[in-house]
Design a protein around this motif. Structure first.
Motif, PDB file in Angstrom:
ATOM      1  N   PRO A 114     -11.658  10.183  93.475  1.00  9.15           N
ATOM      2  CA  PRO A 114     -12.082   8.851  93.509  1.00  9.15           C
ATOM      3  C   PRO A 114     -13.183   8.800  94.424  1.00  9.15           C
ATOM      4  O   PRO A 114     -14.443   7.641  93.751  1.00  9.15           O
ATOM      5  N   GLU A 115     -12.938   8.820  95.668  1.00  8.79           N
ATOM      6  CA  GLU A 115     -14.304   8.108  96.282  1.00  8.79           C
ATOM      7  C   GLU A 115     -15.244   8.912  96.465  1.00  8.79           C
ATOM      8  O   GLU A 115     -16.519   8.581  97.317  1.00  8.79           O
ATOM      9  N   ASP A 116     -15.333  10.411  95.818  1.00  7.63           N
ATOM     10  CA  ASP A 116     -17.038  10.914  95.719  1.00  7.63           C
ATOM     11  C   ASP A 116     -17.243  10.696  94.119  1.00  7.63           C
ATOM     12  O   ASP A 116     -18.747  11.263  94.220  1.00  7.63           O
ATOM     13  N   VAL A 117     -16.239   9.931  93.656  1.00  2.00           N
ATOM     14  CA  VAL A 117     -17.082   9.192  91.962  1.00  2.00           C
ATOM     15  C   VAL A 117     -18.885   8.412  92.444  1.00  2.00           C
ATOM     16  O   VAL A 117     -18.276   7.559  92.831  1.00  2.00           O
ATOM     17  N   PRO A 118     -19.451   8.849  91.345  1.00  2.00           N
ATOM     18  CA  PRO A 118     -21.120   7.864  91.940  1.00  2.00           C
ATOM     19  C   PRO A 118     -19.844   5.820  91.488  1.00  2.00           C
ATOM     20  O   PRO A 118     -19.175   5.651  90.593  1.00  2.00           O
ATOM     21  N   LYS A 119     -20.234   5.185  92.090  1.00  2.00           N
ATOM     22  CA  LYS A 119     -20.023   4.195  92.073  1.00  2.00           C
ATOM     23  C   LYS A 119     -21.475   3.152  91.501  1.00  2.00           C
ATOM     24  O   LYS A 119     -22.293   2.984  91.634  1.00  2.00           O
TER      25      LYS A 119
END
Length: 170
Positions: A114-119
Motif C-alpha cells: 500500500p505504501e508503494d502504490v501511486p498516490k
C-alpha cells in the motif's frame, strides 16, 4: 420491351446486392470496441455562471477535466481528474487527480505494498489567472457549501520508517 425491363431489374437488383454486401463488411460492434467509448460526466457551472466544467472519461483509461469560460474563451484541461468542485465565490476550481491508469494497473498486477502504490494529488486552479497549485499525496478534500476561502484536505500518512538499531553500549 419485356427483355429490357428484366435486364434493368437485374442490374438494379445487383446494385442492391452489392450495397448490402459492402454494408455487411463494416466492423461489428463487440466488447473490444467499448473501451474506446467516452462519456461526459459531472458537468457543472460556477455559482456566477461564468465557468463551466465537465469530465470526459473513457470506459478504461485516464479521464480529462475540461474547464471553459462561458463567454467562449480558451479552455483549460487537467488530466486524470476524478472529482472536482468550484469554490463558492467562483474564483477557484479544486480537483482530485488520480494516478495514471497504467501505473495503477501495474501496481495491482505486481501486488505492490500500500505504501508503494501511486498516490492521488490535489490541484487548485485560479480561474482568473490560470495559475495552478498542486499538492502531492492527498487522499481527499472538502469545502463547505458556503465557503469563505477555506479548503480542507487530508494528506497521505507518512511512510513508516523502519526502527533504527540501538547503538552498541560502550
Amino acid at each position: 420491351m419485356g427483355r429490357l425491363a428484366s435486364v434493368k431489374l437485374a442490374w438494379v437488383g445487383g446494385i442492391v446486392v452489392l450495397a448490402a454486401i459492402s454494408a455487411g463488411q463494416k466492423k461489428l460492434l463487440d466488447h473490444s470496441v467499448y473501451d474506446g467509448w467516452k462519456s461526459v460526466r459531472s458537468a457543472t457551472f460556477t455559482n456566477d455562471g461564468k465557468w463551466f466544467a465537465y469530465v470526459v472519461a473513457p470506459q478504461e483509461g485516464d479521464a480529462v477535466l475540461e474547464v471553459k469560460p462561458s463567454d467562449g474563451g480558451k479552455a483549460t484541461t487537467i488530466d486524470r481528474v476524478s472529482t472536482f468542485r468550484f469554490s463558492g465565490d467562483s474564483k477557484f476550481l479544486v480537483a482530485s487527480i488520480i494516478p495514471k491508469f497504467a501505473d495503477s494497473k501495474k501496481a495491482r498486477i505486481d501486488k505492490a505494498k500500500p505504501e508503494d502504490v501511486p498516490k492521488n494529488s490535489l490541484i487548485v486552479l485560479n480561474l482568473s489567472t490560470g495559475e495552478k497549485f498542486e499538492r502531492e499525496k492527498v487522499t481527499s478534500f472538502t469545502m463547505a457549501d458556503e465557503d469563505k476561502g477555506w479548503l480542507l484536505y487530508r494528506p497521505e500518512p507518512p511512510k513508516a520508517e523502519p526502527p533504527k538499531p540501538a547503538a552498541p553500549a560502550a
